[in-house]
Design a protein around this motif. Structure first.
Motif, PDB file in Angstrom:
ATOM      1  N   LYS A 180      -0.636   7.592   0.462  1.00  0.00           N
ATOM      2  CA  LYS A 180      -0.414   6.206   0.876  1.00  0.00           C
ATOM      3  C   LYS A 180       1.033   5.957   1.285  1.00  0.00           C
ATOM      4  CE  LYS A 180      -1.222   1.470  -0.531  1.00  0.00           C
ATOM      5  NZ  LYS A 180      -1.731   0.562  -1.560  1.00  0.00           N
ATOM      6  N   SER A 181       1.971   6.512   0.527  1.00  0.00           N
ATOM      7  CA  SER A 181       3.386   6.294   0.841  1.00  0.00           C
ATOM      8  C   SER A 181       3.749   6.883   2.207  1.00  0.00           C
ATOM      9  CB  SER A 181       4.277   6.892  -0.242  1.00  0.00           C
ATOM     10  OG  SER A 181       4.051   8.294  -0.352  1.00  0.00           O
ATOM     11  N   TYR A 192      -4.805  11.346   2.583  1.00  0.00           N
ATOM     12  CA  TYR A 192      -3.498  11.050   3.178  1.00  0.00           C
ATOM     13  C   TYR A 192      -2.694  10.247   2.162  1.00  0.00           C
ATOM     14  CZ  TYR A 192      -0.713  10.828   7.493  1.00  0.00           C
ATOM     15  OH  TYR A 192       0.232  11.029   8.462  1.00  0.00           O
ATOM     16  N   MET A 236       1.623   7.368   4.704  1.00  0.00           N
ATOM     17  CA  MET A 236       0.921   6.573   5.714  1.00  0.00           C
ATOM     18  C   MET A 236       1.705   5.292   6.011  1.00  0.00           C
ATOM     19  SD  MET A 236      -3.025   5.185   5.686  1.00  0.00           S
ATOM     20  CE  MET A 236      -3.608   6.703   5.008  1.00  0.00           C
ATOM     21  N   GLU A 237       2.128   4.617   4.944  1.00  0.00           N
ATOM     22  CA  GLU A 237       2.869   3.365   5.117  1.00  0.00           C
ATOM     23  C   GLU A 237       4.210   3.592   5.821  1.00  0.00           C
ATOM     24  OE1 GLU A 237       3.017   1.908   1.105  1.00  0.00           O
ATOM     25  OE2 GLU A 237       0.998   1.021   1.246  1.00  0.00           O
ATOM     26  N   ALA A 238       4.816   4.762   5.604  1.00  0.00           N
ATOM     27  CA  ALA A 238       6.108   5.070   6.220  1.00  0.00           C
ATOM     28  C   ALA A 238       5.947   5.678   7.617  1.00  0.00           C
ATOM     29  CB  ALA A 238       6.889   6.036   5.326  1.00  0.00           C
ATOM     30  N   GLY A 239       4.702   5.883   8.042  1.00  0.00           N
ATOM     31  CA  GLY A 239       4.459   6.436   9.373  1.00  0.00           C
ATOM     32  C   GLY A 239       4.774   7.920   9.481  1.00  0.00           C
ATOM     33  N   LEU A 275      -1.770  10.108  12.242  1.00  0.00           N
ATOM     34  CA  LEU A 275      -2.041   8.680  12.096  1.00  0.00           C
ATOM     35  C   LEU A 275      -2.726   8.219  13.372  1.00  0.00           C
ATOM     36  CD1 LEU A 275       1.379   7.616  10.548  1.00  0.00           C
ATOM     37  CD2 LEU A 275      -0.824   7.768   9.375  1.00  0.00           C
TER      38      LEU A 275
END
Length: 130
Positions: A55-56, A53, A58-61, A127
């Motif tokens: 990272k960017s 996944y 994931m962090e941004a949803g 997520l």
């Protein structure tokens, strides 16, 4: 975070490959569909083990289902990988990267001979909190 997939869809019409004069068959027009080695459970495991996944994303949803199409060649190799339905460039790129890594499939059969077949594969990025 989880990554899941699996249900394979073919297009509703036959397609001519722009790079080749050979016909590319689709799911509803073929005697025997191509198969991933070990079947759907093995394909699902391959995707789960290899997709990372981004990272960017994931962090941004960012999450959703990317639809990737590809051709299973007569020799079982994967070619012409394309994003048919995009979610986000980072998820699209990751799904395409892993599809390009897939091992040879058992080719599709039409009239007793191996043929090229276009496949569409949904790759679902989820997520945990969604």
């Amino acid at each position: 975070m989880s990554i899941s997939s699996i249900q394979c869809y073919g297009y509703e019409k036959e397609i001519k490959d722009e790079k080749s004069s050979e016909e590319v068959f689709v799911a509803n027009k073929i005697d025997k569909m191509p198969e991933y080695p070990g079947g759907i459970p093995a394909l699902s495991a391959f995707l789960s083990e290899n997709i990372k996944y981004p990272k960017s994303a994931m962090e941004a949803g960012i999450y959703g289902c990317v639809y990737i199409s590809f051709v299973v060649e007569k020799n079982g190799k994967i070619s012409d990988v394309q994003v048919d339905r995009s979610v986000h460039s980072s998820l699209d790129e990751e799904a395409a990267r892993v599809v390009k890594m897939m091992p040879k499939w058992t080719p599709g059969i039409q009239n007793g001979k191996p043929v090229r077949v276009r496949f569409t594969l949904p790759v679902n990025f989820k997520l945990n909190n969604r």
